[in-house]
Design an enzyme around this catalytic site. Structure first.
Site, short mmCIF file in Angstrom:
data_model
loop_
_atom_site.label_atom_id
_atom_site.label_comp_id
_atom_site.label_asym_id
_atom_site.label_seq_id
_atom_site.Cartn_x
_atom_site.Cartn_y
_atom_site.Cartn_z
N ASP A 199 -4.45 -12.96 3.04
CA ASP A 199 -5.72 -12.52 3.63
C ASP A 199 -6.92 -12.79 2.72
O ASP A 199 -8.05 -12.44 3.08
CB ASP A 199 -5.67 -11.05 4.05
CG ASP A 199 -4.94 -10.16 3.07
OD1 ASP A 199 -4.63 -10.63 1.95
OD2 ASP A 199 -4.67 -8.99 3.42
N ASP A 214 -2.57 -10.63 -2.58
CA ASP A 214 -3.14 -10.13 -1.32
C ASP A 214 -4.58 -9.71 -1.61
O ASP A 214 -4.90 -9.25 -2.70
CB ASP A 214 -2.32 -8.92 -0.85
CG ASP A 214 -2.71 -8.44 0.54
OD1 ASP A 214 -1.99 -8.73 1.50
OD2 ASP A 214 -3.76 -7.75 0.64
N HIS A 265 -6.20 -7.25 -0.62
CA HIS A 265 -6.34 -5.81 -0.85
C HIS A 265 -5.55 -5.41 -2.10
O HIS A 265 -4.49 -5.98 -2.36
CB HIS A 265 -5.83 -5.03 0.36
CG HIS A 265 -6.51 -5.41 1.64
ND1 HIS A 265 -5.98 -6.34 2.51
CD2 HIS A 265 -7.69 -5.01 2.16
CE1 HIS A 265 -6.81 -6.48 3.55
NE2 HIS A 265 -7.86 -5.70 3.36
N HIS A 310 0.82 -1.23 0.00
CA HIS A 310 0.00 0.00 0.00
C HIS A 310 0.85 1.27 0.00
O HIS A 310 0.31 2.36 -0.18
CB HIS A 310 -0.93 0.04 1.22
CG HIS A 310 -1.98 -1.02 1.21
ND1 HIS A 310 -2.84 -1.20 0.14
CD2 HIS A 310 -2.32 -1.96 2.13
CE1 HIS A 310 -3.66 -2.22 0.41
NE2 HIS A 310 -3.37 -2.70 1.60
#
Ligand SMILES: [Zn+2]
Length: 309
Positions: free
Chosen positions: A246, A162, A164, A125
């Site tokens: 995740d 991931d 996200h 991120h």
């Protein structure tokens, strides 16, 4: 030929407040899983500390300096709503950078077949000038740039499973045709980016979002229809995985229902790409994964596949 496992005890000294999902127990769970005798043949090394020059491969010097200066002597400092620095954070972050760079050095030189850097905090991120979403510096992006600058890799592919979207990696390589960034992620979900229409200036951003409730079939279809053909066309000299776990069905931060066997499958598919185009060169970097059982079992499946087990 061997798989290299890179870690460092500084990962345990980046402390977040009670109840924060990105916590030291994540690394304890991963390390415990990889102590099993199935992993006896791993080559293990401690990560060197990364340098500000390495950070500056992807981040302006002013941002690197700002993070260094924000590091507290005691207590916690809040960088954004969920991104926290403790006195041990800067060392953890710099060893994360150093681990990613070392993984590239060892894989590009042919001393190992592939490498997994198992450290925290994650990185995908982190935008060029912005820490966010538990992330400070973008380890995967720095690894890609280092492969190009230090080892002459022309084309590097970063594949991010991931749950996200890796907004930081996308932002860093938005205008760069030499790095392909491909991501599966739940959408809508934090950070909000990652629509298929976000393709970068040269069409080298490949977003294949999943919807809440999706699982094995949709994930594998996204790989086979959207991501693997693009990787084959791109012919990378190195494959980097932003390996967050995740999207596992147990994870509390998202709603995708992958199993450990899906991470085995995806690892094998990316190893096939690396074998075909990159002499097998593959570097994997831990990102998220917030259910300790899901994280440890998925990481074990991933590393076992890297060992061609
Ligand atoms: Zn994540």
């Amino acid at each position: 030929m061997t798989t290299l496992l890179i870690s460092h005890p500084s990962s345990l000294r980046h402390v977040t407040p009670p109840g924060h999902p990105e916590r030291t127990d994540r690394i304890r769970a991963v390390e415990q899983a990889l102590e099993d005798e199935r992993f006896a043949l791993l080559q293990r090394v401690q990560a060197p500390e990364g340098t500000l020059a390495q950070v500056e491969l992807c981040h302006p010097a002013a941002h690197a300096q700002a993070i260094s200066e924000a590091s507290p002597q005691q207590g916690l400092v809040q960088i954004d709503a969920d991104t926290i620095m403790s006195p041990g954070t800067l060392a953890a972050v710099l060893h994360g950078v150093g681990g990613a760079v070392h993984a590239v050095d060892e894989v590009m030189s042919g001393r190992v077949s592939n490498a997994f850097s198992a450290m925290r905090p994650p990185g995908h991120h982190a935008e060029s000038d912005k820490a966010m979403g538990f992330c400070f510096f973008n380890n995967a992006a720095i690894a890609a740039r280092h492969a190009q600058k230090a080892h002459g890799a022309e084309r590097v592919a970063i594949v991010d499973w991931d749950v996200h979207h890796g907004n930081g990696t996308q932002e860093i390589f938005w205008g760069d045709a030499s790095v392909l960034y491909a991501s599966t992620h739940e959408m809508p979900l934090y950070p909000g980016t990652g629509a298929p229409s976000e393709r970068g200036e040269h069409g080298t951003i490949v977003n294949a979002p999943l919807r809440a409730g999706d699982g094995t079939d949709v994930f594998r279809d996204a790989f086979e229809s959207a991501i693997l053909p693009r990787l084959n066309d791109f012919r990378p000299d190195l494959v980097i995985i932003s390996a967050g776990f995740d999207a596992h069905w147990r994870d509390p931060l998202a709603n995708i229902n992958l199993k450990e066997t899906d991470f085995t499958w995806a690892t094998q598919k990316l190893m096939e790409i690396a074998d075909r185009h990159a002499g097998g060169r593959l570097v994997s970097i831990l990102e998220g994964g917030y259910d300790l059982e899901g994280l440890s079992k998925s990481t074990a499946a991933h590393v076992m596949a890297l060992m061609r087990g």
